[in-house]
Enzyme design. Structure first.
Site, PDB file in Angstrom:
ATOM      1  N   SER A 198      84.046   2.090 -33.307  1.00 46.17           N
ATOM      2  CA  SER A 198      84.426   3.210 -34.172  1.00 46.17           C
ATOM      3  C   SER A 198      85.495   2.788 -35.154  1.00 46.17           C
ATOM      4  O   SER A 198      86.518   2.230 -34.764  1.00 46.17           O
ATOM      5  CB  SER A 198      84.994   4.369 -33.350  1.00 46.17           C
ATOM      6  OG  SER A 198      84.050   4.809 -32.430  1.00 46.17           O
TER       7      SER A 198
ATOM      8  N   HIS B 202      77.076   2.609 -25.228  1.00 49.05           N
ATOM      9  CA  HIS B 202      78.203   2.992 -24.374  1.00 49.05           C
ATOM     10  C   HIS B 202      77.705   3.344 -22.978  1.00 49.05           C
ATOM     11  O   HIS B 202      76.591   3.857 -22.817  1.00 49.05           O
ATOM     12  CB  HIS B 202      78.941   4.209 -24.966  1.00 49.05           C
ATOM     13  CG  HIS B 202      79.708   3.894 -26.215  1.00 49.05           C
ATOM     14  ND1 HIS B 202      79.126   3.921 -27.455  1.00 49.05           N
ATOM     15  CD2 HIS B 202      81.008   3.543 -26.394  1.00 49.05           C
ATOM     16  CE1 HIS B 202      80.050   3.590 -28.369  1.00 49.05           C
ATOM     17  NE2 HIS B 202      81.189   3.361 -27.751  1.00 49.05           N
TER      18      HIS B 202
ATOM     19  N   GLU C 286      90.317  11.985 -22.449  1.00 48.96           N
ATOM     20  CA  GLU C 286      91.127  12.229 -21.250  1.00 48.96           C
ATOM     21  C   GLU C 286      91.842  13.581 -21.338  1.00 48.96           C
ATOM     22  O   GLU C 286      92.130  14.087 -22.418  1.00 48.96           O
ATOM     23  CB  GLU C 286      92.211  11.148 -21.110  1.00 48.96           C
ATOM     24  CG  GLU C 286      91.677   9.767 -20.903  1.00 48.96           C
ATOM     25  CD  GLU C 286      90.994   9.194 -22.131  1.00 48.96           C
ATOM     26  OE1 GLU C 286      91.472   9.459 -23.261  1.00 48.96           O
ATOM     27  OE2 GLU C 286      89.965   8.516 -21.980  1.00 48.96           O
TER      28      GLU C 286
ATOM     29  N   SER D  56      84.829   1.750 -24.035  1.00 49.67           N
ATOM     30  CA  SER D  56      83.972   0.562 -24.204  1.00 49.67           C
ATOM     31  C   SER D  56      84.768  -0.673 -23.777  1.00 49.67           C
ATOM     32  O   SER D  56      85.740  -0.579 -23.037  1.00 49.67           O
ATOM     33  CB  SER D  56      83.538   0.438 -25.663  1.00 49.67           C
ATOM     34  OG  SER D  56      84.650   0.142 -26.494  1.00 49.67           O
TER      35      SER D  56
ATOM     36  N   ASN E 248      93.576   7.563 -32.939  1.00 46.22           N
ATOM     37  CA  ASN E 248      94.250   8.825 -32.580  1.00 46.22           C
ATOM     38  C   ASN E 248      95.278   8.527 -31.503  1.00 46.22           C
ATOM     39  O   ASN E 248      95.122   7.563 -30.755  1.00 46.22           O
ATOM     40  CB  ASN E 248      93.227   9.851 -32.047  1.00 46.22           C
ATOM     41  CG  ASN E 248      92.417   9.308 -30.862  1.00 46.22           C
ATOM     42  OD1 ASN E 248      91.410   8.613 -31.034  1.00 46.22           O
ATOM     43  ND2 ASN E 248      92.881   9.611 -29.662  1.00 46.22           N
TER      44      ASN E 248
HETATM   45  I1  8IG Z   1      88.000   6.600 -31.158  1.00 45.49           I
HETATM   46  O1  8IG Z   1      91.620   8.986 -27.098  1.00 45.49           O
HETATM   47  C1  8IG Z   1      88.611   7.072 -29.335  1.00 45.49           C
HETATM   48  N1  8IG Z   1      87.923   6.700 -28.284  1.00 45.49           N
HETATM   49  N2  8IG Z   1      88.820   7.479 -23.795  1.00 45.49           N
HETATM   50  N3  8IG Z   1      90.236   8.244 -25.467  1.00 45.49           N
HETATM   51  C2  8IG Z   1      89.117   7.590 -25.083  1.00 45.49           C
HETATM   52  N4  8IG Z   1      88.273   7.053 -25.949  1.00 45.49           N
HETATM   53  C3  8IG Z   1      88.588   7.166 -27.246  1.00 45.49           C
HETATM   54  C4  8IG Z   1      89.715   7.813 -27.710  1.00 45.49           C
HETATM   55  C5  8IG Z   1      90.598   8.385 -26.767  1.00 45.49           C
HETATM   56  N5  8IG Z   1      89.722   7.745 -29.047  1.00 45.49           N
END
Ligand code: 8IG
Length: 272
Positions: free
Chosen positions: A39, A94, A193, A212, A235
């Site tokens: 991503s 995934h 989460e 991943s 993020n």
């Molecule tokens: I982009 O905050 C992404 N992938 N587990 N937690 C998890 N996977 C993610 C996150 C996240 N942001």
């Protein structure tokens, strides 16, 4: 044969079939380095060299189309300026897709069967360090696998010390001394989460949370690949950030960081 049947009969045979297909369709007998684009990393491979062939992932044995918006479903062969052949896997499966762990690591095994000696794993993830604003790239120094599974089957006891190559991490820091490192925790997903789970991850040593990478890195080590992992913090992890998480924010962080992470990847690959 369906992808499931192919992977179920023998995952290594399936990888070898996929590698043969890639060699004949790209006209490149052997690749040197593979990249998995996560991503936010979709455009990041564009500066590494000239794309000489583009395949649709779903046409390659054992691969399926990506399930996620913002992920590209192509497999490209790229010729770098110094003559390396890079295999760019724009499609990642995934674990949360439920296709099984063999499907998750098929790209890694295919890269090894295609001749690659190095695997660059990228991902978008949540950050636990408030200093890491969305769009910050972070080197993966180690991982914690919370998926409850392994890509290895049977009595396959593989050492995972220094799984994330100290050599390549130090090359990356020569390219950009401001890069931080962190421990990546792979959760099952696809939900993000809870804030409590993020606090749990923090206490067990996490800096980055995602869905991943860990399973892929394990399969890569087993296949003899040197692994380099780099996350894009798209993020702040839940509860670290005052605002709820959104997939849109993930996509925007990738776009905003695009130029920096493209150059970074290209410069690291040039030094491998
Ligand atoms: I982009 O905050 C992404 N992938 N587990 N937690 C998890 N996977 C993610 C996150 C996240 N942001």
């Amino acid at each position: 044969m369906s992808n499931t049947e192919l992977l179920n009969s023998d995952p290594f045979e399936a990888a070898s079939t996929a590698a043969d297909y890639i060699a004949s369709e790209t006209g490149v007998e052997t690749h040197d380095v593979a990249l998995i684009l996560g991503s936010g990393w979709g455009g990041a491979a564009d500066l590494i060299g000239e794309t000489t062939a583009t395949l649709t992932a779903s046409e390659v044995p054992g691969f399926s189309a990506p399930a996620v918006e913002g992920h590209v479903g192509t497999i490209r062969s790229v010729l770098t300026k110094d003559g390396k052949r890079a295999l760019v896997l724009g499609a990642r499966t995934h674990y949360y897709e439920g296709k099984g762990v063999r499907a998750v690591v098929h790209g890694v095994r295919t890269a090894a069967a295609a001749g690659c000696r190095t695997l660059v794993i990228t991902n978008g993830c949540g950050g636990l360090n408030e200093q890491w604003q969305p769009g910050t790239p972070v080197l993966i120094s180690d991982h914690i696998n919370l998926t409850g599974t392994s890509p290895l089957e049977g009595a396959t006891f593989v050492d995972l010390t220094d799984l994330y190559s100290p050599r390549i991490r130090s090359l990356a820091k020569e390219v950009d001394p401001s890069l931080d490192e962190g421990v990546y925790v792979q959760f099952h997903g696809p939900h993000y989460e809870t804030p409590a789970e993020v606090q749990y991850a923090k206490r067990i040593g996490a800096d980055l949370v995602g869905m991943s990478t860990a399973l892929e890195a394990i399969a890569a080590r087993h296949a003899g690949l040197e692994v380099f992992g780099i996350s894009l913090v798209t993020n702040l992890a839940a509860g670290i950030s005052p605002t709820p998480l959104s997939h849109q924010e993930v996509i925007e962080a990738g776009l905003a960081a695009g130029a920096r992470i493209s150059r970074l990847l290209a410069d690291i690959i040039a030094r491998l």
